[in-house]
Design a protein around this motif. Structure first.
Motif, PDB file in Angstrom:
ATOM      1  N   ALA A 274      54.368  34.828   1.894  1.00 42.10           N
ATOM      2  CA  ALA A 274      53.446  35.251   2.003  1.00 42.10           C
ATOM      3  C   ALA A 274      53.519  35.872   3.468  1.00 42.10           C
ATOM      4  O   ALA A 274      52.837  34.560   3.877  1.00 42.10           O
ATOM      5  CB  ALA A 274      52.286  35.105   1.078  1.00 42.10           C
TER       6      ALA A 274
ATOM      7  N   LYS B 227      58.375  38.903   6.269  1.00 42.84           N
ATOM      8  CA  LYS B 227      60.110  39.328   5.293  1.00 42.84           C
ATOM      9  C   LYS B 227      60.150  40.696   5.453  1.00 42.84           C
ATOM     10  O   LYS B 227      61.397  40.988   5.477  1.00 42.84           O
ATOM     11  CB  LYS B 227      59.994  38.520   4.128  1.00 42.84           C
TER      12      LYS B 227
ATOM     13  N   THR C 216      62.422  41.796  -4.056  1.00 43.61           N
ATOM     14  CA  THR C 216      62.023  41.594  -5.117  1.00 43.61           C
ATOM     15  C   THR C 216      60.485  41.277  -5.138  1.00 43.61           C
ATOM     16  O   THR C 216      60.383  41.673  -6.546  1.00 43.61           O
ATOM     17  CB  THR C 216      63.214  40.545  -5.203  1.00 43.61           C
TER      18      THR C 216
ATOM     19  N   ARG D 278      55.516  42.382  -8.753  1.00 49.23           N
ATOM     20  CA  ARG D 278      54.290  42.844  -9.203  1.00 49.23           C
ATOM     21  C   ARG D 278      54.155  43.595  -9.619  1.00 49.23           C
ATOM     22  O   ARG D 278      53.239  43.709 -10.248  1.00 49.23           O
ATOM     23  CB  ARG D 278      53.942  43.107  -7.300  1.00 49.23           C
TER      24      ARG D 278
ATOM     25  N   ARG E   2      49.114  46.412  -4.763  1.00 51.12           N
ATOM     26  CA  ARG E   2      48.679  45.331  -3.820  1.00 51.12           C
ATOM     27  C   ARG E   2      46.865  45.158  -4.336  1.00 51.12           C
ATOM     28  O   ARG E   2      46.440  44.854  -3.379  1.00 51.12           O
ATOM     29  CB  ARG E   2      49.221  46.350  -2.205  1.00 51.12           C
TER      30      ARG E   2
ATOM     31  N   SER F  40      52.019  35.318  -8.867  1.00 50.40           N
ATOM     32  CA  SER F  40      52.601  33.748  -8.708  1.00 50.40           C
ATOM     33  C   SER F  40      52.557  33.278 -10.083  1.00 50.40           C
ATOM     34  O   SER F  40      53.571  33.079 -10.788  1.00 50.40           O
ATOM     35  CB  SER F  40      51.608  32.968  -7.849  1.00 50.40           C
TER      36      SER F  40
ATOM     37  N   SER G  84      55.035  35.074 -12.310  1.00 51.39           N
ATOM     38  CA  SER G  84      56.656  34.453 -11.924  1.00 51.39           C
ATOM     39  C   SER G  84      57.004  33.653 -11.659  1.00 51.39           C
ATOM     40  O   SER G  84      58.077  33.758 -11.638  1.00 51.39           O
ATOM     41  CB  SER G  84      56.122  34.750 -10.451  1.00 51.39           C
TER      42      SER G  84
ATOM     43  N   ARG H 115      61.981  35.502 -14.605  1.00 49.91           N
ATOM     44  CA  ARG H 115      62.337  35.203 -13.430  1.00 49.91           C
ATOM     45  C   ARG H 115      64.197  35.747 -14.521  1.00 49.91           C
ATOM     46  O   ARG H 115      64.415  36.582 -13.836  1.00 49.91           O
ATOM     47  CB  ARG H 115      62.407  34.130 -12.908  1.00 49.91           C
TER      48      ARG H 115
ATOM     49  N   ARG I 220      62.010  35.318  -2.733  1.00 45.12           N
ATOM     50  CA  ARG I 220      61.189  33.433  -2.345  1.00 45.12           C
ATOM     51  C   ARG I 220      62.285  33.021  -2.832  1.00 45.12           C
ATOM     52  O   ARG I 220      62.695  31.583  -2.675  1.00 45.12           O
ATOM     53  CB  ARG I 220      59.975  33.181  -3.234  1.00 45.12           C
ATOM     54  N   ASP I 221      63.938  33.507  -3.634  1.00 44.22           N
ATOM     55  CA  ASP I 221      64.473  32.395  -4.022  1.00 44.22           C
ATOM     56  C   ASP I 221      66.143  33.286  -4.001  1.00 44.22           C
ATOM     57  O   ASP I 221      66.721  33.540  -4.755  1.00 44.22           O
ATOM     58  CB  ASP I 221      64.399  32.198  -5.953  1.00 44.22           C
TER      59      ASP I 221
ATOM     60  N   ARG J  36      46.715  38.726   6.640  1.00 42.41           N
ATOM     61  CA  ARG J  36      47.343  39.646   5.676  1.00 42.41           C
ATOM     62  C   ARG J  36      46.196  40.637   5.666  1.00 42.41           C
ATOM     63  O   ARG J  36      45.395  41.768   4.803  1.00 42.41           O
ATOM     64  CB  ARG J  36      47.127  38.940   4.279  1.00 42.41           C
TER      65      ARG J  36
ATOM     66  N   ARG K 192      48.849  31.152  -4.361  1.00 39.23           N
ATOM     67  CA  ARG K 192      50.045  31.020  -4.255  1.00 39.23           C
ATOM     68  C   ARG K 192      51.243  30.496  -3.813  1.00 39.23           C
ATOM     69  O   ARG K 192      51.989  30.243  -4.606  1.00 39.23           O
ATOM     70  CB  ARG K 192      50.066  33.017  -3.673  1.00 39.23           C
TER      71      ARG K 192
ATOM     72  N   ASP L 216      53.754  29.292  -5.708  1.00 41.71           N
ATOM     73  CA  ASP L 216      55.158  29.679  -5.740  1.00 41.71           C
ATOM     74  C   ASP L 216      56.007  28.273  -4.882  1.00 41.71           C
ATOM     75  O   ASP L 216      57.727  28.394  -5.870  1.00 41.71           O
ATOM     76  CB  ASP L 216      55.082  30.607  -4.669  1.00 41.71           C
TER      77      ASP L 216
ATOM     78  N   ARG M 200      56.741  25.403  -8.478  1.00 40.41           N
ATOM     79  CA  ARG M 200      57.021  26.157  -9.830  1.00 40.41           C
ATOM     80  C   ARG M 200      58.770  25.008  -9.984  1.00 40.41           C
ATOM     81  O   ARG M 200      59.554  24.824  -9.577  1.00 40.41           O
ATOM     82  CB  ARG M 200      57.212  27.836 -10.473  1.00 40.41           C
TER      83      ARG M 200
HETATM   84  O1  CDP Z   1      54.427  40.211   0.216  1.00 39.21           O
HETATM   85  P1  CDP Z   1      53.790  39.107  -0.190  1.00 39.21           P
HETATM   86  O2  CDP Z   1      55.065  37.921   0.246  1.00 39.21           O
HETATM   87  O3  CDP Z   1      52.742  39.028  -0.182  1.00 39.21           O
HETATM   88  O4  CDP Z   1      54.658  38.883  -1.256  1.00 39.21           O
HETATM   89  P2  CDP Z   1      55.754  39.554  -2.389  1.00 39.21           P
HETATM   90  O5  CDP Z   1      56.928  39.191  -1.993  1.00 39.21           O
HETATM   91  O6  CDP Z   1      55.190  40.941  -2.845  1.00 39.21           O
HETATM   92  O7  CDP Z   1      55.187  38.474  -3.638  1.00 39.21           O
HETATM   93  C1  CDP Z   1      55.082  38.411  -4.926  1.00 39.21           C
HETATM   94  C2  CDP Z   1      54.834  36.959  -5.666  1.00 39.21           C
HETATM   95  O8  CDP Z   1      55.712  37.104  -6.079  1.00 39.21           O
HETATM   96  C3  CDP Z   1      55.446  36.036  -4.678  1.00 39.21           C
HETATM   97  O9  CDP Z   1      53.564  35.340  -4.403  1.00 39.21           O
HETATM   98  C4  CDP Z   1      56.101  35.379  -6.225  1.00 39.21           C
HETATM   99  O10 CDP Z   1      55.182  34.887  -7.144  1.00 39.21           O
HETATM  100  C5  CDP Z   1      56.554  36.045  -6.323  1.00 39.21           C
HETATM  101  N1  CDP Z   1      57.884  36.406  -5.995  1.00 39.21           N
HETATM  102  C6  CDP Z   1      58.667  35.400  -6.681  1.00 39.21           C
HETATM  103  O11 CDP Z   1      58.159  34.918  -7.437  1.00 39.21           O
HETATM  104  N2  CDP Z   1      60.376  35.528  -6.562  1.00 39.21           N
HETATM  105  C7  CDP Z   1      61.132  36.544  -5.556  1.00 39.21           C
HETATM  106  N3  CDP Z   1      61.837  36.369  -5.124  1.00 39.21           N
HETATM  107  C8  CDP Z   1      59.721  37.546  -4.557  1.00 39.21           C
HETATM  108  C9  CDP Z   1      58.206  37.466  -5.092  1.00 39.21           C
END
Ligand code: CDP
Ligand code: CDP
Length: 239
Positions: A17, A21, A39, A44, A99, A108, A111, A117, A138-139, A165, A188, A192, A195
């Motif tokens: 986070a 990105k 994604t 969210r 948000r 988290s 997810s 997923r 994230r992935d 943030r 978080r 993340d 898992r």
């Molecule tokens: O903006 P920020 O990086 O805080 O969060 P986000 O990208 O909006 O993602 C929120 C949450 O969604 C993450 O903390 C993950 O738990 C989950 N997520 C995920 O598991 N896999 C992804 N490809 C994107 C988000």
């Protein structure tokens, strides 16, 4: 071959986070005229709907059913709308809800469920494989689009990410303390990255950039330079 043809078709950006990105991904997509796809917005959206409907974060069957049966559209916003994208569920714009602190607190654990997923990954993969896309999450480089031809892993120290943030929350007028943000982000990150299904991890072929001491401009210029250098090397391989 023209430079455009040598550019990567699929750009995957992962990282924790507030590593930058979304900001970098949006600039890159605008510069290359690619689709920007976040994604995190889909995860969210599932968390927001679960919160609204009283489905608890540990209710794996309930959450998986929700993710499987709900159509979540992440679409570019209309001209003049400053938001980078709009998230719609059955015609309703839920972007502002994504948000909320209530969503931040459960996204988290929500997810982490394999059923959630699986449902979202399938949709993301379909969108990504169409190409000309910058996909952020994230992935993405590890699971969603392992075939992406440019992978980036952005990082920054926890304190710096919490500062970023915190500044955003303050700008939006949301009342939270720095300590609350730091604690929720640390938690978080922990969920993340530990898992079992598709944890946050750098793909072996991803470029790692520590943005702690870099401005957005510096990160963007650095990445654009990497992408164009690689494209030029494809056109004129060094012997
Ligand atoms: O903006 P920020 O990086 O805080 O969060 P986000 O990208 O909006 O993602 C929120 C949450 O969604 C993450 O903390 C993950 O738990 C989950 N997520 C995920 O598991 N896999 C992804 N490809 C994107 C988000
Ligand atoms: O998408 P992600 O959660 O990884 O981060 P972001 O939403 O792009 O960035 C979080 C905040 O940090 C934004 O307000 C950015 O403007 C800021 N940022 C920064 O100050 N310096 C950077 N090198 C990257 C992001």
């Amino acid at each position: 071959m023209k430079l455009e043809q040598a550019l990567p078709r699929i750009i995957a950006i992962d990282g924790p986070a507030a590593s930058g990105k979304s900001s970098v991904g949006q600039r890159l997509a605008a510069h290359l005229r690619y689709l920007y796809f976040d994604t995190g917005a889909m995860y969210r959206a599932v968390a927001f709907l679960a919160w609204e409907r009283g489905i608890l974060p540990y209710d794996e069957p309930g959450l998986s059913e929700l993710a499987r049966t709900t159509r979540i559209d992440v679409v570019p916003s209309a001209p003049g709308d400053p938001r980078p994208y709009v998230v719609q569920v059955e015609g309703r714009d839920i972007t502002e809800g994504l948000r909320l602190p209530e969503v931040e607190a459960i996204v988290s654990p929500v997810s982490a469920h394999p059923g959630v997923r699986a449902a979202l990954t399938a949709q993301q993969r379909r969108i990504g494989l169409a190409g000309q896309v910058v996909m952020v999450g994230r992935d993405i480089g590890t699971v969603v689009l392992p075939e992406a031809d440019f992978k980036l892993y952005l990082d920054a120290s926890l304190e710096e990410r919490a500062r970023r943030r915190y500044a955003e929350y303050r700008t939006r007028g949301q009342r939270v303390t720095f300590e609350e943000i730091l604690a929720s982000m640390r938690e978080r990150d922990r969920i993340d990255s530990t898992r079992e299904t598709a944890p946050l991890r750098q793909a072996p072929d991803a470029v790692y950039v520590d943005t702690t001491a870099l401005s957005l401009d510096e990160v963007f210029e650095h990445i654009l330079h990497l992408i164009t250098t690689r494209a030029r090397n494809r056109i004129n391989p060094k012997t």
